[in-house]
Each structure stands twice: as structure tokens, then as C-alpha cells.
Design a protein around this motif. Structure first.
Motif: not given
Length: 235
Positions: A151-157, A159-170
Motif C-alpha cells: 500500500f501507499v502512505v500519504e501525508a495526512g495519514d 500511524v500507530f506502532a508498538d512491539d506488535d507491529g505498525c499500521l496506518f489509517v486515514s
């Protein structure tokens, strides 16, 4: 939501809770490919994305930092390469100097001892002692978006990250996601406390009743049962 309130709101949560909230709200989360880890364990990171594409030279990082806002998180697209460490201590120090909240790399890093001393939250897929030896042509999207897996991450998204991983949301769904994630957390903490006090999870979730219902209706699923009793262990 601004960077600091967002970080505070995430401080009692986790990426699994955000992912569960996204599932409940039918918000498609963009989850980083498995294997990403924080350089220093027990890191929590949440904030607006500052995407950038790497083509072999550090100048693209310095350029995107020119207009960076405090609390943003540098999202580096290095194509998932593990044959070069695309960031090291100097990039991390400059990011910290700019007020960035952290760095997330689709690729590898180097200078691990120095990065651990800096303590800026940094997530990557591993280490490589060699820096980039290439200099690829740079495209027009270098400072506007970053690929991350499929996928693509854009400015305005966000991000959440911790020991379990990383995810991006609008960004427009972040408030709803945080609200539902907190609701799920509270219900699960209540269930955990009840187990510790002697009331089994099977009892709380009326598991015997579920088995009885499934015996007469083989198509009756545990998830359907949980929805009826407002259980939170699965979605």
C-alpha cells in the motif's frame, strides 16, 4: 487530532486494539508486513505520517524535514531492502532535532548502539552494516508519499506502532478508532480482572450456552454468539 493529543490517546492502547476497532468499524487498516520491530523494545508511537521515498542518498530525508512539523513520524520507503542500512545515527539525531516523534522504515537501519542511545522510537525490518552504494533516479512523488508493502502512505495519514507491529489509517477516522479501541480495552480489562478473581472466561462468555446452541444449529458461530452477549475477545 493533533500529534500530542494523539500520542496521549494511544498511550493506554496497542496496535491490536486499533486493529480490532478498525474491524468493528469496517475501516480498512493498512498493516505493515510482518517482521517490523522497534530498535528498543516497549516503544509506543502514534502521530501524523511524514512520508518520503529513498533513492540512495540522505538528502531526501533532509529535504523532507525542511517543512516537518513537531510530532510527525518519518515514514521511509526503501522498498523493503535488507541489503543496506538506509538510516543511522545522524538521520535520527536530525529527526529528533526537528521534533519528529519517530521513524518507521520499510527497510533496514544501521548504527544500532547509537540509535538505542538516542532513544528516538525507530521501527525497521532489521540491520545491515553497509550504507547505500546506489543512487537511483528520483521520482516526483519522493516527498509526497511512501510505499509500505502493498500500500501507499500519504501525508495526512496517521500511524500507530508498538512491539506488535505498525499500521496506518486515514486521519478522518482516527477519533472513532480511538474511541472504540478504548471501549474494547475496558471490556477486555474487565474480563481479565474477572478471570484473576476466579470467574473463568468460559463462564463470562456463556460458553456452555454457545455449545448448546451450536449443537442444534451447526452454522451458529462463536463470533455471532459474542456479538449477542457483547463479548470482545473476537470480532
Amino acid at each position: 487530532m493533533e500529534a500530542q493529543p494523539l500520542s496521549r490517546a494511544f498511550s493506554e492502547l496497542s496496535t491490536p486494539l486499533i486493529a480490532d476497532a478498525a474491524l468493528r468499524l469496517k475501516v480498512p487498516p493498512r498493516i505493515a508486513p510482518p517482521g517490523i520491530r522497534p530498535i528498543t523494545p516497549n516503544q509506543l508511537l502514534a502521530g501524523p505520517a511524514l512520508p518520503v521515498r529513498h533513492f540512495g542518498s540522505v538528502d531526501v530525508f533532509l529535504e523532507v524535514m525542511q517543512d516537518a512539523q513537531p510530532g510527525q513520524i518519518l515514514i521511509i520507503d526503501n522498498g523493503g531492502r535488507l541489503d543496506e542500512g538506509c538510516i543511522g545515527d545522524l538521520t535520527a539525531l536530525e529527526a529528533e532535532h526537528c521534533g519528529l516523534a519517530g521513524i518507521i522504515v520499510w527497510g533496514a537501519h544501521r548504527d544500532t548502539p547509537e540509535l538505542r542511545q538516542i532513544r528516538l522510537p525507530i521501527f525497521s525490518y532489521g540491520t545491515c552494516p553497509s550504507g547505500p552504494q546506489r543512487l537511483d533516479p528520483r521520482d516526483s512523488s519522493a516527498l509526497r508519499s511512501a510505499r509500505f508493502g502493498d500500500f501507499v502512505v500519504e501525508a495526512g495519514d496517521v500511524v500507530f506502532a508498538d512491539d506488535d507491529g505498525c499500521l496506518f489509517v486515514s486521519a478522518e477516522r482516527v477519533d472513532d478508532l480511538l474511541r472504540v479501541a478504548h471501549e474494547i480495552r475496558q471490556r477486555e480489562r474487565h474480563q481479565a480482572d474477572a478471570i484473576k478473581s476466579g470467574r473463568s472466561l468460559r463462564e463470562q462468555l456463556e460458553f456452555a450456552r454457545y455449545l448448546e446452541k451450536r449443537g442444534t444449529d451447526p452454522g451458529y458461530t462463536f463470533r455471532e454468539h459474542l456479538r449477542k452477549i457483547s463479548g470482545a475477545i473476537e470480532e
